[in-house]
Design a protein around this motif. Structure first.
Motif, PDB file in Angstrom:
ATOM      1  N   VAL A 214       0.885  -1.153   0.139  1.00  0.00           N
ATOM      2  CA  VAL A 214      -0.040   0.018  -0.079  1.00  0.00           C
ATOM      3  C   VAL A 214       0.943   1.338  -0.088  1.00  0.00           C
ATOM      4  O   VAL A 214       0.534   2.194  -0.331  1.00  0.00           O
ATOM      5  CB  VAL A 214      -1.048   0.115   1.059  1.00  0.00           C
ATOM      6  CG1 VAL A 214      -0.245   0.134   2.434  1.00  0.00           C
ATOM      7  CG2 VAL A 214      -2.054   1.179   1.112  1.00  0.00           C
ATOM      8  N   TYR A 218       0.283   4.480  -2.520  1.00  0.00           N
ATOM      9  CA  TYR A 218       0.342   5.774  -2.251  1.00  0.00           C
ATOM     10  C   TYR A 218       1.699   6.816  -2.205  1.00  0.00           C
ATOM     11  O   TYR A 218       1.766   7.734  -1.836  1.00  0.00           O
ATOM     12  CB  TYR A 218       0.102   5.924  -0.501  1.00  0.00           C
ATOM     13  CG  TYR A 218      -1.770   5.970  -0.661  1.00  0.00           C
ATOM     14  CD1 TYR A 218      -2.630   6.821  -0.577  1.00  0.00           C
ATOM     15  CD2 TYR A 218      -2.367   4.631  -0.657  1.00  0.00           C
ATOM     16  CE1 TYR A 218      -3.749   6.855  -0.351  1.00  0.00           C
ATOM     17  CE2 TYR A 218      -3.551   4.451  -0.466  1.00  0.00           C
ATOM     18  CZ  TYR A 218      -4.206   5.638  -0.351  1.00  0.00           C
ATOM     19  OH  TYR A 218      -5.836   5.369  -0.387  1.00  0.00           O
ATOM     20  N   GLU A 321      -7.523   1.928   4.234  1.00  0.00           N
ATOM     21  CA  GLU A 321      -8.216   2.960   3.432  1.00  0.00           C
ATOM     22  C   GLU A 321      -9.461   3.221   4.161  1.00  0.00           C
ATOM     23  O   GLU A 321     -10.376   2.432   4.466  1.00  0.00           O
ATOM     24  CB  GLU A 321      -8.151   2.764   1.978  1.00  0.00           C
ATOM     25  CG  GLU A 321      -6.672   2.521   1.456  1.00  0.00           C
ATOM     26  CD  GLU A 321      -6.895   2.032   0.170  1.00  0.00           C
ATOM     27  OE1 GLU A 321      -6.162   2.856  -0.650  1.00  0.00           O
ATOM     28  OE2 GLU A 321      -7.257   1.139  -0.147  1.00  0.00           O
ATOM     29  N   ARG A 352      -5.954  10.632  -0.855  1.00  0.00           N
ATOM     30  CA  ARG A 352      -6.245  10.259  -2.531  1.00  0.00           C
ATOM     31  C   ARG A 352      -7.327  10.863  -2.698  1.00  0.00           C
ATOM     32  O   ARG A 352      -8.477  10.529  -2.263  1.00  0.00           O
ATOM     33  CB  ARG A 352      -6.173   8.718  -2.719  1.00  0.00           C
ATOM     34  CG  ARG A 352      -6.205   8.527  -4.312  1.00  0.00           C
ATOM     35  CD  ARG A 352      -6.395   7.061  -4.585  1.00  0.00           C
ATOM     36  NE  ARG A 352      -4.999   6.564  -4.311  1.00  0.00           N
ATOM     37  CZ  ARG A 352      -4.263   6.483  -5.229  1.00  0.00           C
ATOM     38  NH1 ARG A 352      -4.217   6.976  -6.390  1.00  0.00           N
ATOM     39  NH2 ARG A 352      -3.149   5.625  -4.988  1.00  0.00           N
ATOM     40  N   LEU A 372     -10.070   9.528  -0.152  1.00  0.00           N
ATOM     41  CA  LEU A 372      -9.637   8.457   0.622  1.00  0.00           C
ATOM     42  C   LEU A 372      -8.657   8.601   1.304  1.00  0.00           C
ATOM     43  O   LEU A 372      -7.493   9.063   0.649  1.00  0.00           O
ATOM     44  CB  LEU A 372      -9.287   7.346  -0.647  1.00  0.00           C
ATOM     45  CG  LEU A 372      -9.157   5.932  -0.404  1.00  0.00           C
ATOM     46  CD1 LEU A 372     -10.654   5.330   0.131  1.00  0.00           C
ATOM     47  CD2 LEU A 372      -8.851   5.039  -1.599  1.00  0.00           C
ATOM     48  N   LEU A 374      -5.538   7.217   3.803  1.00  0.00           N
ATOM     49  CA  LEU A 374      -4.767   6.088   4.231  1.00  0.00           C
ATOM     50  C   LEU A 374      -4.539   6.401   5.612  1.00  0.00           C
ATOM     51  O   LEU A 374      -3.917   7.192   6.007  1.00  0.00           O
ATOM     52  CB  LEU A 374      -3.620   6.077   3.468  1.00  0.00           C
ATOM     53  CG  LEU A 374      -2.409   4.730   3.710  1.00  0.00           C
ATOM     54  CD1 LEU A 374      -3.025   3.480   3.513  1.00  0.00           C
ATOM     55  CD2 LEU A 374      -1.175   5.076   3.044  1.00  0.00           C
ATOM     56  N   ALA A 566     -11.103   5.154  -4.416  1.00  0.00           N
ATOM     57  CA  ALA A 566     -10.823   3.853  -4.373  1.00  0.00           C
ATOM     58  C   ALA A 566     -10.323   2.729  -5.448  1.00  0.00           C
ATOM     59  O   ALA A 566      -9.601   1.970  -4.939  1.00  0.00           O
ATOM     60  CB  ALA A 566     -12.194   3.169  -3.618  1.00  0.00           C
TER      61      ALA A 566
END
Length: 601
Positions: A214, A218, A321, A352, A372, A374, A566
């Motif tokens: 992940v 990102y 997320e 995001r 979104l 994180l 997403a």
């Protein structure tokens, strides 16, 4: 006789409203309320007419359907479908899309499609991981099939319910629960077949190996690092709160490692010692500043790799997320003002927003619907986040947060609501309100959960726009526009006039809300149909279908916005898949409506 001044004023309000809807400087529900107030001040509607939207059957019905959808969601009834996805999905992308579409579309016919996407987003993401599929292959289709499924019955979307209310106001009565079903099913199947065979070729398909980390997703390699407190550091003996480093610098301390022991959030009262390892989110420039000022050692070449990610997710820690939902009170605020870390005992590492990735000065970023986040923090914190209706954790809910024993009760209640309305035993307004009461009495929902279940932005949008339809009628603007269209299209056949209204509404709904498009277009279309002796029902259904079939942009429909970040999509991904879908349905839907409803009264 129509007053030309009032027509001018009404259309002026419409133009100004369109300007603000398109500009998105204010939320659409706020703009709608401003429209209602402006109409009252200009005396285009009476004060009673200006607030009538709050007591309108459509508004109350939509509110009840939101609560019923929440009852289904909170009991985990839809989670049962997950097992069917895994059982029948297979490994072929076309088969997977057909199975997902068939299951999700059927549910969307009776449950608000925004609620369906909220439940299915984490289920589909988890399913994709197990099947080794990129989520970007499935999330736009998830949004699209819920939109298509919502057109199978009147209660599938708030737009359908509103259109039914407008029909009643115009003297044609409310729509029957299954009036849409034949045409809705055929358009649904058309769209699903298109998605199953063409969407996989048009959507991005990153390698599965690229999705495992992940941090890579990102791009946090230069933003999360390890530092060691040196023996000469001025931080020794201070707590994080006393040191003030999180306030002075753009950084967050995610974890403290002391003598091999990992200390998770909250960390503000932990005393720092020489040799302690801090895992920090910060850009490189701020790290160098704090190194020089506070006496820290930056661990060489340690970036947000698998090692760091493992440290932040092992034991009682996790990384996930979180999606900002449309009814969230967090919208418009920033993380600093919200005291996000203190409120949720978790830290935001990155945001995001569609194609954009935000990793610096996170505390000052104004949050928007569809963002979104994180987030990293203790596992217990995520259980709390799962229970809020303002945020959606993109992972399957823990069993303890669902009232699983009540699942079949909630299904029975909503089935009863549908059957009572389908057989005309009770109006849908009455049966849905009875369903709301039963959801509480049976324990599917707590009384305090009712208010959080309602998407108040949609309720205020409906309440603010309904007076606009009244003003259009009172001023004669609807009649004036209809006569102009009749004179322009008098030589066209009924089908091409129907097609014209479908296309115009479809374009309007991409830049406005779908509810606004219905309020503006149905009265005009009905007047044109009456003047040309055509079937008003066919025109109302065409407008309703076109208003909901919004596929070309991520902002045209709420479910598109939800999957935008997403799925890691670009704006153009929606255009590539959605534009052909819009064109296909613009051809198919008017033909089906003409065939099923007929163009003659």
């Amino acid at each position: 006789m129509a007053d030309s001044t009032n027509i001018f004023l009404t259309l002026g309000v419409v133009v100004v409203a369109l300007f603000f809807f398109i500009g998105e400087w204010f939320p659409v529900d706020f703009v709608a309320i401003c429209v209602a107030v402006a109409l009252i001040l200009l005396r285009l509607v009476t004060p009673e007419e200006g607030i009538a939207g709050f007591s309108n059957n459509a508004t109350i019905t939509v509110m009840a359907m939101f609560i019923l959808s929440a009852g289904i969601s909170r009991t985990g009834a839809i989670q049962i479908v997950r097992d069917l996805l895994i059982k029948w999905g297979g490994r072929n992308t076309t088969q997977q899309m057909l199975v997902m579409g068939g299951l999700v579309g059927t549910i969307s016919a009776f449950i608000n499609n925004t609620a369906v996407v909220a439940v299915f987003l984490p289920i589909v993401e988890d399913w994709c991981k197990k099947q080794k599929i990129s989520p970007s292959q499935m999330l736009i289709p998830l949004s699209y099939v819920t939109i298509l499924g919502g057109m199978i019955t009147v209660i599938g979307t708030s737009t359908n319910v509103l259109a039914s209310g407008i029909s009643e106001k115009l003297g044609y009565g409310q729509f029957g629960l299954f009036d849409f079903t034949v045409v809705g099913l055929l358009t649904f199947l058309t769209g699903l077949i298109y998605l199953a065979f063409f969407a996989p070729k048009l959507l991005p398909n990153p390698k599965i190996s690229d999705l495992d980390n992940v941090g890579d997703d990102y791009q946090l390699q230069d933003y999360v690092s390890e530092v060691i407190i040196s023996p000469s550091s001025s931080l020794i003996g201070q707590t994080l709160r006393e040191s003030g480093i999180q306030r002075k610098f753009d950084l967050d301390v995610l974890e403290i490692i002391h003598n091999g022991n990992h200390f998770p959030q909250p960390l503000t009262d932990k005393t720092l010692s020489a040799g302690d390892i801090l895992i920090i989110r910060s850009k490189r420039e701020d790290l160098l500043k704090i190194r020089d000022e506070k006496g820290l050692e930056i661990v060489a070449d340690i970036k947000f790799n698998n090692k760091l990610e493992k440290e932040l997710t092992e034991g009682q820690e996790k990384l996930a997320e979180i999606l900002i939902l449309s009814n969230s009170r967090l919208i418009g605020s920033n993380l600093k003002d919200l005291r996000f870390r203190q409120r949720y005992n978790a830290t935001v590492l990155a945001i995001r927003r569609g194609e954009e990735l935000i990793r610096e000065r996170l505390g000052k970023v104004s949050l928007k619907f569809g963002d979104l986040l994180l987030v990293q923090g203790p596992k217990d914190s995520f259980i709390g986040l799962q229970t809020t209706r303002e945020l959606l954790v993109l992972e399957q809910r823990d069993v303890e947060t669902l009232k699983s024993s009540k699942a079949w009760i909630s299904v029975a209640i909503i089935s009863g609501v549908v059957l009572l309305a389908a057989f005309d035993i009770l109006p849908i307004l009455v049966s849905s309100l009875i369903g709301v009461i039963l959801m509480v009495l049976t324990g599917c929902l707590k009384p305090g959960e009712l208010y959080g279940s309602v998407r108040w932005d949609v309720i205020f949008l409906l309440a603010g726009l309904i007076p606009l339809g009244t003003a259009m009628d009172n001023s004669g603007a609807t009649e004036w526009l209809a006569k102009g269209l009749v004179s322009l299209g008098g030589s066209l056949s009924g089908f091409w006039i129907l097609f014209f209204f479908y296309v115009i509404t479809s374009l309007l709904t991409e830049i406005l809300s779908n509810n606004a498009a219905v309020v503006l277009m149905i009265p005009i279309a009905v007047k044109v149909a009456e003047n040309l002796h055509l079937n008003p029902y066919a025109f109302m259904f065409a407008i309703t279908f076109a208003a909901s079939n919004s596929f070309m942009t991520p902002i045209g429909y709420q479910t598109n916005t939800m999957v935008y970040g997403a799925g890691g999509y670009k704006f153009t991904d929606f255009v590539k898949v959605g534009a052909p879908m819009n064109i296909l349905l613009a051809i198919v839907a008017p033909i089906l409506i003409t065939w099923w409803f007929g163009l003659k009264p």
